[in-house]
Design a protein around this motif. Structure first.
Motif, PDB file in Angstrom:
ATOM      1  N   VAL A 113       0.870  -1.184   0.000  1.00  0.00           N
ATOM      2  CA  VAL A 113       0.000   0.000   0.000  1.00  0.00           C
ATOM      3  C   VAL A 113       0.904   1.231   0.000  1.00  0.00           C
ATOM      4  O   VAL A 113       1.631   1.469   0.961  1.00  0.00           O
ATOM      5  CB  VAL A 113      -0.939   0.017   1.226  1.00  0.00           C
ATOM      6  CG1 VAL A 113      -1.845   1.233   1.177  1.00  0.00           C
ATOM      7  CG2 VAL A 113      -1.757  -1.257   1.314  1.00  0.00           C
ATOM      8  N   ALA A 114       0.855   2.006  -1.079  1.00  0.00           N
ATOM      9  CA  ALA A 114       1.733   3.172  -1.219  1.00  0.00           C
ATOM     10  C   ALA A 114       1.005   4.431  -0.779  1.00  0.00           C
ATOM     11  O   ALA A 114      -0.181   4.611  -1.048  1.00  0.00           O
ATOM     12  CB  ALA A 114       2.185   3.309  -2.665  1.00  0.00           C
ATOM     13  N   ARG A 115       1.733   5.290  -0.115  1.00  0.00           N
ATOM     14  CA  ARG A 115       1.274   6.608   0.319  1.00  0.00           C
ATOM     15  C   ARG A 115       2.381   7.610  -0.021  1.00  0.00           C
ATOM     16  O   ARG A 115       3.510   7.215  -0.290  1.00  0.00           O
ATOM     17  CB  ARG A 115       0.983   6.618   1.819  1.00  0.00           C
ATOM     18  CG  ARG A 115      -0.216   5.779   2.220  1.00  0.00           C
ATOM     19  CD  ARG A 115      -1.492   6.462   1.713  1.00  0.00           C
ATOM     20  NE  ARG A 115      -2.670   5.647   1.892  1.00  0.00           N
ATOM     21  CZ  ARG A 115      -3.305   5.026   0.897  1.00  0.00           C
ATOM     22  NH1 ARG A 115      -2.849   5.087  -0.316  1.00  0.00           N
ATOM     23  NH2 ARG A 115      -4.397   4.338   1.109  1.00  0.00           N
ATOM     24  N   PRO A 116       2.091   8.910   0.002  1.00  0.00           N
ATOM     25  CA  PRO A 116       3.117   9.882  -0.389  1.00  0.00           C
ATOM     26  C   PRO A 116       4.393   9.820   0.447  1.00  0.00           C
ATOM     27  O   PRO A 116       5.480  10.002  -0.079  1.00  0.00           O
ATOM     28  CB  PRO A 116       2.418  11.235  -0.203  1.00  0.00           C
ATOM     29  CG  PRO A 116       0.976  10.930  -0.327  1.00  0.00           C
ATOM     30  CD  PRO A 116       0.796   9.556   0.214  1.00  0.00           C
ATOM     31  N   GLY A 117       4.294   9.542   1.737  1.00  0.00           N
ATOM     32  CA  GLY A 117       5.472   9.556   2.598  1.00  0.00           C
ATOM     33  C   GLY A 117       6.124   8.209   2.797  1.00  0.00           C
ATOM     34  O   GLY A 117       7.258   8.125   3.278  1.00  0.00           O
TER      35      GLY A 117
END
Length: 127
Positions: free
Chosen positions: A16-20
């Motif tokens: 699961v990718a997020r900006p940070g």
């Protein structure tokens, strides 16, 4: 988690990718709820990387008991923009990422670059 093999195994899990950051979640055959943190040299110098790891460690300590997946390894991979993000925003993003992982909704697998491609999308080559 401290062993390289555990981190490599987690890479086969849900992503699961997020900006940070990028969260990886992988079942660990009853070893309990574990976590690991990795921040590459691309992110910055040792001071920046250690600060990011301290922030991630605190985020995971607060979020995993309540939102973590039981009997899973959780790995946070730091991204460039993670160090400048607000701590409360990172905490919110981690809660959202853990919720998506609990639902089994990961991001699609990344496309691996072909040899000689240089990681660029398919383009017509001219000579």
């Amino acid at each position: 988690m401290r062993r390289r093999a555990d981190f490599i195994a987690a890479n086969r899990g849900l992503r699961v990718a997020r900006p940070g950051f990028v969260l990886l979640a992988h079942p660990n055959d009853g070893k309990g709820m574990r976590y690991g943190i990795t921040v590459t040299k691309k992110v910055g110098n040792a001071v920046v990387r250690n600060r990011m790891k301290r922030r991630f460690r605190e985020l995971l300590r607060a979020a995993l008991p309540e939102h973590g997946l039981p009997d899973h390894d959780h790995v946070l991979i730091g991204r460039d923009r993670g160090i400048e993000r607000d701590f409360a925003k990172l905490a919110q993003e981690l809660d959202e990422a853990l919720a998506r992982a609990a639902e089994g909704k990961g991001d699609p697998p990344r496309r691996r670059p072909r040899k000689g491609d240089g990681g660029k999308p398919n383009q017509a080559r001219t000579r």
